[in-house]
Design an enzyme around this catalytic site. Structure first.
Site, PDB file in Angstrom:
ATOM      1  N   LYS A 112       0.821  -1.212   0.000  1.00  0.00           N
ATOM      2  CA  LYS A 112       0.000   0.000   0.000  1.00  0.00           C
ATOM      3  C   LYS A 112       0.852   1.259   0.000  1.00  0.00           C
ATOM      4  CE  LYS A 112      -4.189  -2.162   1.118  1.00  0.00           C
ATOM      5  NZ  LYS A 112      -3.828  -3.503   1.570  1.00  0.00           N
TER       6      LYS A 112
HETATM    7  C1  LIG Z   1      -4.503  -4.633   1.151  1.00  0.00           C
HETATM    8  C2  LIG Z   1      -3.750  -5.886   1.144  1.00  0.00           C
HETATM    9  C3  LIG Z   1      -4.107  -6.941   0.292  1.00  0.00           C
HETATM   10  C4  LIG Z   1      -5.321  -6.872  -0.612  1.00  0.00           C
HETATM   11  O1  LIG Z   1      -5.178  -5.876  -1.594  1.00  0.00           O
HETATM   12  P1  LIG Z   1      -6.466  -5.345  -2.376  1.00  0.00           P
HETATM   13  O2  LIG Z   1      -5.967  -4.259  -3.252  1.00  0.00           O
HETATM   14  O3  LIG Z   1      -7.399  -4.833  -1.307  1.00  0.00           O
HETATM   15  O4  LIG Z   1      -7.044  -6.483  -3.104  1.00  0.00           O
HETATM   16  C5  LIG Z   1      -3.308  -8.067   0.284  1.00  0.00           C
HETATM   17  N1  LIG Z   1      -2.237  -8.170   1.093  1.00  0.00           N
HETATM   18  C6  LIG Z   1      -1.867  -7.186   1.924  1.00  0.00           C
HETATM   19  C7  LIG Z   1      -0.680  -7.381   2.788  1.00  0.00           C
HETATM   20  C8  LIG Z   1      -2.606  -6.008   1.977  1.00  0.00           C
HETATM   21  O5  LIG Z   1      -2.230  -5.022   2.801  1.00  0.00           O
END
Ligand SMILES: *Cc1c(COP(=O)(O)O)cnc(C)c1O
Length: 462
Positions: A112
């Site tokens: 993220k």
């Molecule tokens: C947010 C997240 C996901 C899922 O990602 P999306 O874009 O919501 O599908 C998977 N793994 C981790 C570690 C995350 O922080």
């Protein structure tokens, strides 16, 4: 470049407006009016350039006149300078034909950061230029919130409020949200699940009086600018394996469908992606929907990959928009049905989804086994989310097309689950080794819209 809503009933916006707004006023999500295609030569020319330069070239067609080229290059440079790896998104080999894209070298150790650091720099630039101020409100299952707080802490023009489900995030995730001391950071622990937190954030955006009064801005994965930032690493990793002259496939651990949807955009832009595999944990609504056409939330079962414990997958609406031939009315209709319990994707739309997406699920035992076996086979220590991806990828990959699995978080973000599965305690990188000693600051809130709105109004009045 203009941006339109997936429900077809909100005004079209510029990139900057869509970024600052987040959710469209008709309840839909913003998408570019058309998807720019990158010529094969331009994709080939990404080989060997820095991550930042690739990011500039891939994203430039989308931002219109929001920033000059120099301004945009500066924004990208500042966004990624805090990463702990020179390649930003290094690609490692797990096995013949199977690669791991490490997306966890940012300041909060999850993918993220790629989007949030960029959005933080873009918000700061835009708001300073216009002399305005916003309240950023987001819901998190753990990683979005810590990434948002890290990206916005200390900025003058922004208050950041993050709702996370009390007791349902890992200690590292919680501490990353509760230990920043800046007065513009507000961590709110809500009594409920992630879906409750996300629903309250949506309610706030639909309460126009409140929304306008506090100048609400959203940076959840519904924000188009976040999806856009994630398109970049599909290009850099595929090019390093020979794209555009060789096809690649991706497996993506999925919750809100943001990351894997970025892969879909990359494919539409001309990157030769063969399969995009949606990997879910035991909360497998997306896998069930792609298998049967039926999308019916039936409660969250907490797992060791909590950032994917989701039953209402916001960005799936964007995929549905294209699957339904860009018919906003049809999307609005299925979203209304969802409010009443669920919907069935039409046969045509389901076929369209399956042209691009495959899916698989990984239960808790399989997740632990994947952590243990990958450690044994390659010395890579996976976080549980990445392990879900590797498990599903192993079941789906074929010998002819290289598979890239996205490693979405650092194992040290989920040390208990990783240690239980592998016997190895994953240490935090040295740059954040004192996390467990810092003071925490958090406010408990009820799962109640007006209580949360009142709290936010009070906080920004000070
Ligand atoms: C947010 C997240 C996901 C899922 O990602 P999306 O874009 O919501 O599908 C998977 N793994 C981790 C570690 C995350 O922080």
């Amino acid at each position: 470049m203009k941006y339109i809503s997936t429900r077809g009933r909100a005004p079209t916006l510029s990139f900057e407006e869509a970024m600052l707004t987040g959710l469209a006023r008709d309840g839909g999500l913003y998408l570019p009016e058309s998807i720019p295609v990158m010529a094969a030569d331009d994709i080939r020319a990404l080989e060997g350039v820095s991550y930042e330069e690739a990011a500039f070239r891939v994203m430039r067609p989308y931002i219109g006149d929001a920033f000059t080229d120099d301004e945009f290059r500066g924004i990208i440079a500042r966004a990624y300078e805090g990463f702990g790896h020179a390649a930003r998104a290094p690609l490692k080999q797990l096995d013949s034909g199977h690669f791991l894209l490490e997306l966890f070298h940012g300041p909060t150790l999850a993918f993220k950061d790629f989007a949030m650091q960029l959005i933080g720099q873009m918000f700061e630039f835009s708001l300073k230029r216009s002399g305005s101020r916003v309240s950023i409100v987001g819901a998190t299952s753990g990683d979005t919130g810590s990434a948002a707080i890290e990206a916005f802490r200390g900025l003058d023009a922004v208050d950041v409020f993050i709702l996370y489900p009390h007791g349902r995030v890992s200690e590292v995730q919680r501490r990353q949200m509760t230990t920043p001391g800046e007065s513009n950071v507000h961590a709110l622990a809500i009594d409920g699940h992630f879906d409750d937190a996300q629903a309250r954030v949506k309610d706030m955006f639909n309460d126009f009086e409140f929304r306008d009064g506090v100048r609400l801005a959203g940076v959840n994965s519904i924000n188009w600018a976040r999806v856009l930032a994630q398109v970049v690493y599909y290009f850099t990793s595929a090019v390093s394996l020979g794209a555009p002259d060789r096809k690649v496939s991706f497996t993506v651990p999925t919750g809100n469908f943001g990351d894997v949807f970025a892969g879909y955009i990359a494919k539409r832009m001309g990157l030769p992606i063969d399969r995009l595999v949606v990997a879910t944990n035991q909360n497998d609504i997306l896998h069930r929907c792609l298998s049967t056409g039926d999308y019916r939330p039936d409660g969250v079962a907490p797992s060791i990959s909590p950032s994917m414990d989701i039953q209402v997958s916001s960005n799936f609406e964007r995929a549905l928009f294209y699957a339904y031939g860009q018919d906003g009315n049809a999307v609005g209709q299925v979203m209304d049905e969802l409010k009443a319990g669920g919907f069935t994707v039409s046969q045509g739309a389901l076929e369209a989804l399956r042209e691009t997406f495959d899916s698989g699920r990984c239960d808790e035992d399989q997740t632990r086994a994947a952590i243990r076996e990958t450690w044994g086979a390659s010395g890579e220590l996976l976080c549980p989310h990445s392990a879900v991806g590797v498990h599903v990828a192993e079941a789906q990959r074929d010998a002819h097309v290289p598979m890239i699995t996205l490693a979405t978080a650092h194992p040290a973000k989920f040390p208990a689950a990783v240690e239980e599965a592998s016997g190895i305690h994953p240490p935090l990188p040295a740059r954040m080794a004192d996390l467990y000693e810092r003071d925490e600051r958090v406010t408990r809130v009820e799962n109640d819209l007006s209580a949360i709105e009142t709290l936010i109004k009070e906080r920004i009045a000070h």
